[in-house]
Write a protein that holds these residues in place. Structure first.
Motif, mmCIF file in Angstrom:
data_model
loop_
_atom_site.group_PDB
_atom_site.id
_atom_site.type_symbol
_atom_site.label_atom_id
_atom_site.label_comp_id
_atom_site.label_asym_id
_atom_site.label_seq_id
_atom_site.Cartn_x
_atom_site.Cartn_y
_atom_site.Cartn_z
ATOM 1 N N ASN A 1 0.862 -1.177 0.000
ATOM 2 C CA ASN A 1 0.000 0.000 0.000
ATOM 3 C C ASN A 1 0.898 1.227 0.000
ATOM 4 O O ASN A 1 1.673 1.435 0.933
ATOM 5 N N TYR A 2 0.780 2.011 -1.045
ATOM 6 C CA TYR A 2 1.539 3.257 -1.146
ATOM 7 C C TYR A 2 0.557 4.367 -1.466
ATOM 8 O O TYR A 2 -0.102 4.337 -2.519
ATOM 9 N N SER B 1 -2.391 4.889 -0.294
ATOM 10 C CA SER B 1 -3.729 4.290 -0.436
ATOM 11 C C SER B 1 -3.944 3.624 -1.791
ATOM 12 O O SER B 1 -5.085 3.385 -2.199
ATOM 13 N N GLU B 2 -2.863 3.320 -2.475
ATOM 14 C CA GLU B 2 -2.938 2.621 -3.758
ATOM 15 C C GLU B 2 -2.259 1.258 -3.613
ATOM 16 O O GLU B 2 -1.148 1.168 -3.091
ATOM 17 N N ILE C 1 -0.263 -1.846 -4.918
ATOM 18 C CA ILE C 1 0.688 -2.186 -5.984
ATOM 19 C C ILE C 1 1.170 -3.617 -5.735
ATOM 20 O O ILE C 1 1.596 -3.957 -4.636
ATOM 21 N N GLU D 1 -5.290 -3.600 -10.802
ATOM 22 C CA GLU D 1 -4.257 -3.194 -9.860
ATOM 23 C C GLU D 1 -2.925 -2.982 -10.567
ATOM 24 O O GLU D 1 -2.669 -3.563 -11.622
ATOM 25 N N ALA D 2 -2.095 -2.154 -9.966
ATOM 26 C CA ALA D 2 -0.778 -1.852 -10.535
ATOM 27 C C ALA D 2 0.168 -3.032 -10.327
ATOM 28 O O ALA D 2 0.095 -3.735 -9.315
ATOM 29 N N HIS E 1 -0.503 1.035 -15.794
ATOM 30 C CA HIS E 1 -0.982 1.897 -14.715
ATOM 31 C C HIS E 1 -0.036 3.084 -14.461
ATOM 32 O O HIS E 1 -0.493 4.210 -14.222
ATOM 33 N N SER F 1 -3.739 9.229 -13.670
ATOM 34 C CA SER F 1 -4.429 8.973 -12.409
ATOM 35 C C SER F 1 -3.547 8.272 -11.379
ATOM 36 O O SER F 1 -3.888 8.211 -10.197
ATOM 37 N N SER F 2 -2.397 7.761 -11.819
ATOM 38 C CA SER F 2 -1.524 7.012 -10.917
ATOM 39 C C SER F 2 -0.781 7.955 -9.969
ATOM 40 O O SER F 2 -0.314 9.025 -10.374
ATOM 41 N N SER F 3 -0.638 7.530 -8.710
ATOM 42 C CA SER F 3 0.132 8.342 -7.765
ATOM 43 C C SER F 3 1.623 8.295 -8.093
ATOM 44 O O SER F 3 2.369 9.210 -7.757
#
Length: 323
Positions: free
Chosen positions: A151-152, A154-155, A157, A197-198, A259, A264-266
């Motif tokens: 989790n990075y 809130s995403e 990976i 998911e990434a 991704h 949209s990717s962090s």
């Protein structure tokens, strides 16, 4: 905003036999746990400091330490814990490692910055290969593939760390590499299609980026491109992470899902590079572009590794927007 604000790195490094020191043998010709010659405490300590120094150089050159670091050719948990206790990590990095069924006990691992990354789950993916059709219990093993969900910001990976079976004895392990990549591609395709998911796959593939096996790996069943391999462009520009005789190779690669190329990717992809810092290269001017290795065959040289690390740089889009 400084030049390094919003910058994040991911690294992979084949560290060439990061093993605990062997106990003194009872007899001179006794086999050792490491399989190395005279692998004692002095050489082990030097190795630890050398690998830690690589990441000090990365921090000095790049301005930041990697967010996550995939490692290969490690043996056991102890060397990893002793590595992250040293500068520049200073015990701020966590360790994910599982003992594999590899015949030499050689594993992969993941180091991660605990101030930025949360480990959601971690598991080894183990592969068995039958040696004889007549005896199902007679099988061969290889190094596990490590799968971590992190989790990075809130995403979620998915990170895969691998070290595929080596090229040796007339490439006898090629079918094993093909099988593992096929199985892994199926798993990744399912993750992308079901969860979007990434995905990050980093490792020593024992194949160059332009080899057919890798070219097929980044494509789905309909030949659509499900993954991006920035290492291909590096290889085409003559950037190598290791060498075999006169040939430059880029077996060490970081492959990404689409991704990381979306707004949209962090984490947004910026560039990939081979970290071939001059301090990591051999002192011999004739081979000055090659890594300064720990061993040449059984002869101890005392260098860093027979591979250079590879890095992928990202821009943290959320942080740069908030600056």
């Amino acid at each position: 905003m400084t030049n390094n604000e919003g910058k994040e790195l991911i690294a992979f490094y084949n560290v060439e036999n990061l093993f605990s020191p062997d106990p003194p043998p009872v007899h001179k010709l006794d086999p050792t746990i490491s399989g190395l010659r005279n692998w004692d405490q002095r050489k082990y300590t030097n190795k630890l400091f050398k690998i830690a120094h690589v990441f000090e150089l990365i921090q000095e050159t790049e301005g930041v330490l990697p967010l996550i670091i995939g490692l290969s050719e490690v043996q056991g948990q102890k060397p990893l814990e002793e590595l992250v206790a040293l500068p520049p990590f200073n015990s701020t990095y966590g360790v994910i490692h599982f003992d594999s069924m590899d015949e030499r006990g050689v594993d992969v691992a993941l180091l991660y910055d605990q101030t930025k990354v949360e480990i959601v789950s971690a598991e080894p993916i183990t592969y068995f290969f039958e040696i004889s059709d007549n005896n199902p219990s007679n099988y061969d093993t290889t190094r596990d593939v490590l799968h971590c969900r992190i989790n990075y910001l809130s995403e979620i990976i998915n990170v895969f760390v691998l070290h595929l079976p080596s090229k040796r004895e007339k490439n006898i392990n090629k079918p094993k590499r093909q099988y593992i990549l096929n199985e892994l591609r199926g798993k990744i395709t399912d993750m992308i299609s079901r969860k979007n998911e990434a995905i990050i796959i980093c490792g020593d593939f024992n194949e160059d980026p332009d080899d057919e096996m890798i070219q097929n790996f980044v494509r789905g069943e309909n030949l659509d491109k499900i993954l991006v391999n920035p290492s291909l462009e590096l290889f085409q520009k003559g950037k190598f992470s290791t060498f075999h005789y006169k040939s430059g190779l880029l077996f060490d690669q970081i492959i990404l899902s689409n991704h990381f190329f979306e707004k949209s990717s962090s984490l947004q992809f910026k560039e990939s590079k081979v970290f071939n810092h001059h301090k990591l290269a051999t002192w011999d001017e004739k081979f000055s572009t090659r890594p300064f290795r720990t061993f040449a065959g059984s002869r101890y040289l005392g260098g860093y590794s027979d591979h250079f690390p590879v890095l992928t740089e990202f821009t943290n889009s959320l942080k740069t927007k908030n600056e």
